[in-house]
Write a protein that holds these residues in place. Structure first.
Motif, PDB file in Angstrom:
ATOM      1  N   VAL A  23      29.293  -5.936   7.268  1.00  0.00           N
ATOM      2  CA  VAL A  23      30.443  -5.310   6.623  1.00  0.00           C
ATOM      3  C   VAL A  23      31.674  -5.707   7.425  1.00  0.00           C
ATOM      4  O   VAL A  23      31.723  -5.501   8.643  1.00  0.00           O
ATOM      5  CB  VAL A  23      30.334  -3.769   6.577  1.00  0.00           C
ATOM      6  N   SER A  24      32.661  -6.291   6.759  1.00  0.00           N
ATOM      7  CA  SER A  24      33.874  -6.704   7.437  1.00  0.00           C
ATOM      8  C   SER A  24      35.071  -6.374   6.551  1.00  0.00           C
ATOM      9  O   SER A  24      34.947  -5.662   5.557  1.00  0.00           O
ATOM     10  CB  SER A  24      33.807  -8.203   7.770  1.00  0.00           C
ATOM     11  N   HIS A  78      28.711  -2.496  16.058  1.00  0.00           N
ATOM     12  CA  HIS A  78      30.122  -2.701  15.727  1.00  0.00           C
ATOM     13  C   HIS A  78      30.716  -3.756  16.658  1.00  0.00           C
ATOM     14  O   HIS A  78      30.435  -3.761  17.855  1.00  0.00           O
ATOM     15  CB  HIS A  78      30.904  -1.390  15.861  1.00  0.00           C
ATOM     16  N   CYS A 138      27.714  -6.425  17.498  1.00  0.00           N
ATOM     17  CA  CYS A 138      27.048  -7.299  16.527  1.00  0.00           C
ATOM     18  C   CYS A 138      26.659  -8.629  17.174  1.00  0.00           C
ATOM     19  O   CYS A 138      25.559  -9.155  16.942  1.00  0.00           O
ATOM     20  CB  CYS A 138      27.961  -7.573  15.331  1.00  0.00           C
ATOM     21  N   LEU A 158      22.615  -3.050  10.676  1.00  0.00           N
ATOM     22  CA  LEU A 158      23.922  -2.929  10.030  1.00  0.00           C
ATOM     23  C   LEU A 158      24.952  -3.462  11.021  1.00  0.00           C
ATOM     24  O   LEU A 158      25.106  -2.911  12.114  1.00  0.00           O
ATOM     25  CB  LEU A 158      24.207  -1.472   9.677  1.00  0.00           C
ATOM     26  N   VAL A 166      28.750  -4.268  11.627  1.00  0.00           N
ATOM     27  CA  VAL A 166      30.068  -3.907  11.126  1.00  0.00           C
ATOM     28  C   VAL A 166      31.156  -4.595  11.947  1.00  0.00           C
ATOM     29  O   VAL A 166      31.181  -4.477  13.179  1.00  0.00           O
ATOM     30  CB  VAL A 166      30.267  -2.378  11.158  1.00  0.00           C
ATOM     31  N   TYR A 203      26.387   1.406   2.735  1.00  0.00           N
ATOM     32  CA  TYR A 203      25.850   0.138   3.239  1.00  0.00           C
ATOM     33  C   TYR A 203      24.569   0.363   4.034  1.00  0.00           C
ATOM     34  O   TYR A 203      23.660  -0.477   4.008  1.00  0.00           O
ATOM     35  CB  TYR A 203      26.904  -0.570   4.096  1.00  0.00           C
ATOM     36  N   TRP A 238      34.030   7.656   8.440  1.00  0.00           N
ATOM     37  CA  TRP A 238      33.653   6.508   7.603  1.00  0.00           C
ATOM     38  C   TRP A 238      32.380   6.797   6.784  1.00  0.00           C
ATOM     39  O   TRP A 238      31.375   6.124   6.888  1.00  0.00           O
ATOM     40  CB  TRP A 238      33.455   5.250   8.448  1.00  0.00           C
ATOM     41  N   HIS A 265      39.213   4.780  10.494  1.00  0.00           N
ATOM     42  CA  HIS A 265      37.802   4.976  10.149  1.00  0.00           C
ATOM     43  C   HIS A 265      37.148   5.849  11.216  1.00  0.00           C
ATOM     44  O   HIS A 265      36.533   5.348  12.163  1.00  0.00           O
ATOM     45  CB  HIS A 265      37.095   3.633  10.016  1.00  0.00           C
ATOM     46  N   GLY A 322      30.666   4.139   4.693  1.00  0.00           N
ATOM     47  CA  GLY A 322      29.741   3.215   5.331  1.00  0.00           C
ATOM     48  C   GLY A 322      28.286   3.559   5.124  1.00  0.00           C
ATOM     49  O   GLY A 322      27.415   2.677   5.207  1.00  0.00           O
ATOM     50  N   ILE A 370      37.787  -1.708  11.227  1.00  0.00           N
ATOM     51  CA  ILE A 370      36.858  -0.619  10.884  1.00  0.00           C
ATOM     52  C   ILE A 370      36.579   0.225  12.130  1.00  0.00           C
ATOM     53  O   ILE A 370      35.434   0.408  12.554  1.00  0.00           O
ATOM     54  CB  ILE A 370      35.564  -1.149  10.227  1.00  0.00           C
TER      55      ILE A 370
END
Length: 253
Positions: free
Chosen positions: A129-130, A69, A73, A95, A97, A177, A171, A168, A174, A162
């Protein structure tokens, strides 16, 4: 891929993920999950964060899915740009985010040492994911990063950063995803196992898996007609035209 041989590694962003953050809930829900712990969550140093991530991945040889996150990232991107091949092979997917744009003008000074953001293609399947109203990264910028990293991208409406502030906590949406990422991981593994993968339809793929799963003494060879759609010459020449380019970008709502 959905089994306990996979280790889920949570990679929080700046200031960590508190108890009511979705990353904490996911860590408590997913099997074989752990968290990257940073020595300093408030004044992060890129080298220290990348080293902590590398150590967490290398703690054992279990295949890893990274769940990152925000600044986490960007830490993943820096790690992937310099990690040795063996470590890269251990990571099966990521993943990513709400990746924080540490190059933006309004970026907090404490995070600017993470710039520039690596733009290299990630060597494992990834899903960004944004949100269309994230103060840490604009939607066009998130799509640009996804394209550079070779990731699929999903842009949520009105989801902010997020995090807890944007509402969230658990979540559960999510997880869709995460499942999508794991499906891509399965396809990625199949591409590596079978050079004919891009040309084959479902029945032919089932024949392939039947041969693999039953350890057939007769190696799988698709019929010439099965290969005609992508111009492969014949099953007798498996290296002819066998190069595969991974699909690198798709946008979903």
């Amino acid at each position: 891929m959905r089994n306990e041989s996979i280790r889920y590694l949570i990679v929080p962003g700046w200031q960590g993920s508190p108890e009511d953050h979705w990353q904490t809930h996911w860590q408590n829900s997913l099997p074989n999950s752990a968290r990257v712990e940073q020595a300093d969550w408030l004044t992060p140093r890129r080298e220290d964060w990348v080293a902590a991530l590398a150590e967490a991945i290398a703690i054992d040889d279990t295949p890893v899915i990274l769940i990152a996150h925000s600044l986490g990232c960007i830490t993943v991107a820096h790690w992937a740009a310099r990690a040795p091949a063996a470590a890269l092979r251990q990571v099966r997917g990521a993943l990513l985010v709400a990746p924080a744009d540490v190059e933006r003008a309004a970026c907090a000074p404490a995070l600017r040492n993470f710039a520039p953001i690596p733009r290299d293609l990630l060597p494992f399947p990834s899903q960004v994911v944004s949100s269309d109203n994230d103060s840490a990264v604009s939607a066009p910028r998130a799509l640009e990063l996804a394209r550079d990293w070779g990731a699929e991208a999903g842009i949520l409406a009105g989801a902010g950063h997020i995090n807890v502030k944007s509402g969230h906590q658990r979540w559960e949406q999510g997880f869709a995803y995460l499942y999508r990422l794991q499906n891509r991981m399965e396809q990625h593994a199949l591409r590596r196992a079978c050079p004919y993968f891009p040309c084959l339809n479902a029945p032919v793929l089932r024949r392939f898996w039947a041969g693999v799963c039953h350890e057939s003494s007769h190696p799988f060879r698709p019929a010439a007609a099965d290969l005609s759609r992508c111009g492969k010459k014949s099953p007798e020449h498996p290296r002819q035209g066998a190069g595969v380019r991974r699909s690198t970008f798709a946008t979903t709502a």
